[in-house]
Write an enzyme that holds these catalytic residues in place. Structure first.
Site, short mmCIF file in Angstrom:
data_model
loop_
_atom_site.label_atom_id
_atom_site.label_comp_id
_atom_site.label_asym_id
_atom_site.label_seq_id
_atom_site.Cartn_x
_atom_site.Cartn_y
_atom_site.Cartn_z
N CYS A 6 0.82 -1.21 0.00
CA CYS A 6 0.00 0.00 0.00
C CYS A 6 0.86 1.26 0.00
CB CYS A 6 -0.87 -0.03 1.26
SG CYS A 6 -2.33 0.98 1.10
N ASP A 130 -6.18 -2.88 11.11
CA ASP A 130 -4.98 -2.03 11.20
C ASP A 130 -4.80 -1.60 12.66
OD1 ASP A 130 -2.78 -0.58 10.37
OD2 ASP A 130 -3.90 0.86 9.16
O1 LIG Z 1 -0.66 5.11 4.42
C1 LIG Z 1 -1.20 6.20 4.61
O2 LIG Z 1 -0.57 7.28 4.52
C2 LIG Z 1 -2.65 6.26 4.97
C3 LIG Z 1 -3.24 7.50 5.21
C4 LIG Z 1 -4.57 7.60 5.54
C5 LIG Z 1 -5.34 6.46 5.63
C6 LIG Z 1 -4.79 5.20 5.39
C7 LIG Z 1 -3.44 5.09 5.06
N1 LIG Z 1 -2.86 3.83 4.85
C8 LIG Z 1 -3.66 2.65 4.86
C9 LIG Z 1 -3.03 1.33 4.66
O3 LIG Z 1 -3.71 0.42 4.16
C10 LIG Z 1 -1.66 0.98 5.21
O4 LIG Z 1 -1.12 0.01 4.39
C11 LIG Z 1 -1.88 0.42 6.62
O5 LIG Z 1 -2.25 1.47 7.47
C12 LIG Z 1 -0.61 -0.25 7.19
O6 LIG Z 1 0.44 0.65 7.25
P1 LIG Z 1 1.84 0.24 7.93
O7 LIG Z 1 1.63 0.10 9.39
O8 LIG Z 1 2.77 1.35 7.60
O9 LIG Z 1 2.27 -1.05 7.27
#
Ligand SMILES: O=C(O)c1ccccc1NCC(=O)[C@H](O)[C@H](O)COP(=O)(O)O
Length: 217
Positions: A6, A130
């Protein structure tokens, strides 16, 4: 197992990550995110991708009209609702875009909060769990309490997200059995710029796990 990477912002990275083995790519449609991309940028990133790769737009508290227009303009095949959307709202998205996968992200604070998941399952296709962060909606790098999720068996497919990395993925999957995983900051150089070496390492780890399962180890 589905593997969603993502927060893609660069077209050449979307092609490279799909070739490494991702089954889904996520594009952040939340303007306050450092990973935000416009519908035009998403179109440029998804056009060269094979049809079997899921192209998921991540929205937070957007209107149905905004989501609809972005999907039409960009070629997304899925919509991930990452804000405070209600089950009724998820249902409206599904009705306005019947060909599109609807994923609801829950930012899990506690076991009680996890029980909300049940309310959503009949209005969506897929759940994504999440980590909760008081200031940031996603891409935080924070992990969930995996132990708390061990009895989680929703009636729809679910993806595990939150702080997953090539280093901790095998530990997470030794405790849980999600239908897929979602990673963002754990495979990044900086927000929106993926580290292709880390993505490759992730798939090596996942393959080693498949191999071990196959050999009965
Ligand atoms: O990634 C972002 O900046 C974001 C901003 C606002 C809403 C959602 C967002 N990301 C969503 C996702 O699906 C990410 O992959 C998920 O939160 C996992 O992130 P991480 O902990 O960094 O792997």
């Amino acid at each position: 197992m589905r593997v969603k990477i993502c927060g893609i912002t660069q077209p050449q990275q979307s092609v490279a990550i799909a070739s490494l083995g991702a089954t889904a790519l996520g594009f952040i449609c939340v303007p306050s995110s450092p990973r935000y991309v416009t519908a035009g940028q998403i179109r440029d990133a998804v056009t060269p991708l094979p049809e079997n790769i899921d192209k998921i737009g991540v929205f937070a508290n957007s209107s149905i009209a905004e989501i609809y227009q972005t999907v039409i303009d960009s070629g997304l095949t899925g919509v991930q609702l990452h804000g405070d959307e209600t089950p009724e709202f998820c249902d409206q998205v599904r009705q306005s875009l019947p060909q599109v996968e609807v994923l609801k992200a829950l930012r899990v604070r506690s076991l009680e909060h996890l029980e909300q998941a049940v309310i959503y399952t009949k209005y969506i296709n897929t759940l994504l769990l999440d980590a909760y962060h008081p200031q940031q909606l996603g891409g935080t790098g924070q992990t969930l309490d995996w132990q708390m999720l061990q009895k989680f068996r929703p009636s729809c497919p679910w993806l595990l997200a939150g702080g997953l990395t090539p280093e901790n993925i095998l530990e997470a999957l030794s405790q849980l059995n999600p239908d897929g995983i979602d990673l963002s900051s754990g495979v990044e150089l900086k927000p929106g710029d993926k580290d292709l070496d880390k993505v490759a390492l992730l798939f090596e780890k996942l393959e080693s796990r498949e191999w071990k399962k196959g050999s009965g180890e």
